[in-house]
Motif scaffolding. Structure first.
Motif, PDB file in Angstrom:
ATOM      1  N   GLY A 175      -6.359  -6.628   1.893  1.00  0.00           N
ATOM      2  CA  GLY A 175      -7.682  -7.237   1.917  1.00  0.00           C
ATOM      3  C   GLY A 175      -8.163  -7.461   0.498  1.00  0.00           C
ATOM      4  N   PHE A 230      -6.433 -11.001   4.126  1.00  0.00           N
ATOM      5  CA  PHE A 230      -7.778 -11.415   4.530  1.00  0.00           C
ATOM      6  C   PHE A 230      -8.817 -11.163   3.449  1.00  0.00           C
ATOM      7  CE2 PHE A 230      -9.851  -7.337   5.200  1.00  0.00           C
ATOM      8  CZ  PHE A 230      -8.770  -6.473   5.230  1.00  0.00           C
ATOM      9  N   VAL A 248       0.895  -1.613   2.873  1.00  0.00           N
ATOM     10  CA  VAL A 248      -0.363  -2.139   2.358  1.00  0.00           C
ATOM     11  C   VAL A 248      -0.260  -2.226   0.839  1.00  0.00           C
ATOM     12  CG1 VAL A 248      -2.869  -1.816   2.327  1.00  0.00           C
ATOM     13  CG2 VAL A 248      -1.544  -0.934   4.248  1.00  0.00           C
TER      14      VAL A 248
HETATM   15  N1  TRP Z   1     -10.995  -1.866  -0.581  1.00  0.00           N
HETATM   16  C1  TRP Z   1     -10.175  -2.923  -1.052  1.00  0.00           C
HETATM   17  C2  TRP Z   1     -10.613  -3.258  -2.492  1.00  0.00           C
HETATM   18  O1  TRP Z   1     -11.597  -2.840  -2.942  1.00  0.00           O
HETATM   19  C3  TRP Z   1     -10.314  -4.158  -0.208  1.00  0.00           C
HETATM   20  C4  TRP Z   1      -9.851  -3.932   1.191  1.00  0.00           C
HETATM   21  C5  TRP Z   1     -10.610  -3.927   2.313  1.00  0.00           C
HETATM   22  C6  TRP Z   1      -8.510  -3.674   1.612  1.00  0.00           C
HETATM   23  N2  TRP Z   1      -9.863  -3.672   3.404  1.00  0.00           N
HETATM   24  C7  TRP Z   1      -8.571  -3.515   3.022  1.00  0.00           C
HETATM   25  C8  TRP Z   1      -7.286  -3.551   0.934  1.00  0.00           C
HETATM   26  C9  TRP Z   1      -7.424  -3.214   3.762  1.00  0.00           C
HETATM   27  C10 TRP Z   1      -6.142  -3.264   1.678  1.00  0.00           C
HETATM   28  C11 TRP Z   1      -6.218  -3.100   3.076  1.00  0.00           C
HETATM   29  O2  TRP Z   1      -9.951  -3.989  -3.146  1.00  0.00           O
END
Ligand code: TRP
Length: 348
Positions: free
Chosen positions: A15, A46, A157
């Motif tokens: 993400g 995403f 991930v």
């Molecule tokens: N927390 C991540 C960031 O700050 C962004 C993120 C949200 C994310 N959901 C995720 C990353 C799921 C990997 C998987 O960059």
């Protein structure tokens, strides 16, 4: 329909939080490695706009960053036929599972989360109430992130080092769920991969420190040429005279050149290294080389980015289709979860 990598392939998910304009560090450290993974994995990427909401308060800004991040990934080569690509808030199933997993997550686990603890420490140091300015979104952030990961049945991930704990939490939360309901439904246990592990080089920013939005020292990806040149000229160098030999490995502009340049410019990088080591090449000339390479490689991306940012561009179609695909995947998992935990499912 998705022509995703062969079914049965492992799932890679990440993400991207839309909290700023994409910069060179994002391209090198996150986008390119994730796109390489997309060649071998069933990739699911995403835009984490719900996560951004813990800090962004300007609606126009949130919308703008969300589009801008999506356009950047597409311009950088993300193929929506191969990758499931969507905006998090377009998938309401995420929100439903968020409640379910909140009910199965210890509050103590959240108390120990790094980001929350850091906010508390800062408050205590400033003599404030420990929870001053901490919203529940920040507090619950790791649960939402676990949902993102688990609802798409992720195997790996790819994230930066700072996100490692979050992925471990996702594995923990999945473990707690499986412990209770495992006979009926089990989440896959995800694993973090740190794409730049083994690459000890950090990408320097405009002040020589690691390029990061929080240091305000980034090179944005899609600057007009003149501005790009101006920023490149600001990268710090020492006062070694032109004719003296120089160490490329301790030179910020050279580090950026080496880490950024693709195969197409490998000869320029090798040649520049030789010339610096031999003496006779000044920092000004090095910066010209860096600008030329950056500009040559970024110009086509900039053009695609700008087209995608036009209202009504292909971006909207891509994200709409991505949301459909993502919801299909999420609905499968969610209905298994509902059944496993005893939600009746009468309405479905
Ligand atoms: N927390 C991540 C960031 O700050 C962004 C993120 C949200 C994310 N959901 C995720 C990353 C799921 C990997 C998987 O960059």
């Amino acid at each position: 329909m998705s022509q995703a990598v062969t079914s049965g392939a492992k799932v890679s998910l990440t993400g991207i939080k839309p909290t700023g304009e994409p910069h060179l560090g994002n391209l090198i450290g996150a986008i390119r490695p994730a796109l390489r993974l997309a060649e071998d994995y069933d990739s699911v990427y995403f835009i984490a706009d719900y996560h951004a909401l813990t800090s962004v308060r300007d609606p126009e800004e949130l919308r703008q960053y969300t589009r801008s991040v999506a356009a950047t990934w597409l311009a950088a080569g993300l193929d929506p036929k191969r990758t499931t690509f969507y905006v998090q808030s377009d998938v309401p199933e995420i929100f439903e599972l968020n409640w379910v997993l909140s009910c199965m997550t210890g509050k103590g686990l959240m108390n120990r989360a790094h980001a929350y603890k850091a906010a508390r420490d800062r408050n205590v140091e400033a003599g404030e109430d420990p929870d001053a300015g901490v919203n529940m979104g920040l507090y619950n952030y790791p649960i939402l992130m676990a949902v993102d990961i688990l609802i798409m049945e992720s195997d790996v991930v790819p994230v930066g080092r700072d996100q490692l704990q979050h992925v471990e939490y996702a594995a923990d939360i999945a473990g707690s769920f499986n412990h209770v309901y495992g006979k009926r439904y089990s989440f896959k246990i995800p694993e973090a991969i740190i794409p730049d592990d083994g690459n000890s080089q950090t990408l320097p920013g405009l002040d020589g420190r690691k390029m990061s939005k929080s240091y305000d020292n980034t090179i944005p990806l899609f600057l007009p040429e003149k501005k790009l040149l101006k920023l490149v000229r600001r990268i710090p160098t020492d006062s070694t005279p032109v004719e003296e030999p120089k160490d490329p490995n301790s030179s910020a502009p050279f580090q950026i050149l080496e880490q950024f340049a693709s195969e197409a410019h490998a000869d320029v990088v090798a040649d520049t290294r030789k010339r610096l080591e031999a003496g006779g090449m000044g920092w000004g000339e090095l910066k010209n080389v860096l600008f030329e390479v950056l500009n040559a490689e970024l110009a086509p991306l900039r053009e695609r980015y700008e087209a995608l940012m036009e209202p009504g561009s292909e971006l909207d179609t891509v994200l709409t289709e991505g949301a459909h695909q993502a919801r299909e995947r999420a609905q499968r998992v969610l209905s298994s979860v509902r059944e496993a935990i005893g939600l009746t499912g009468v309405a479905r």
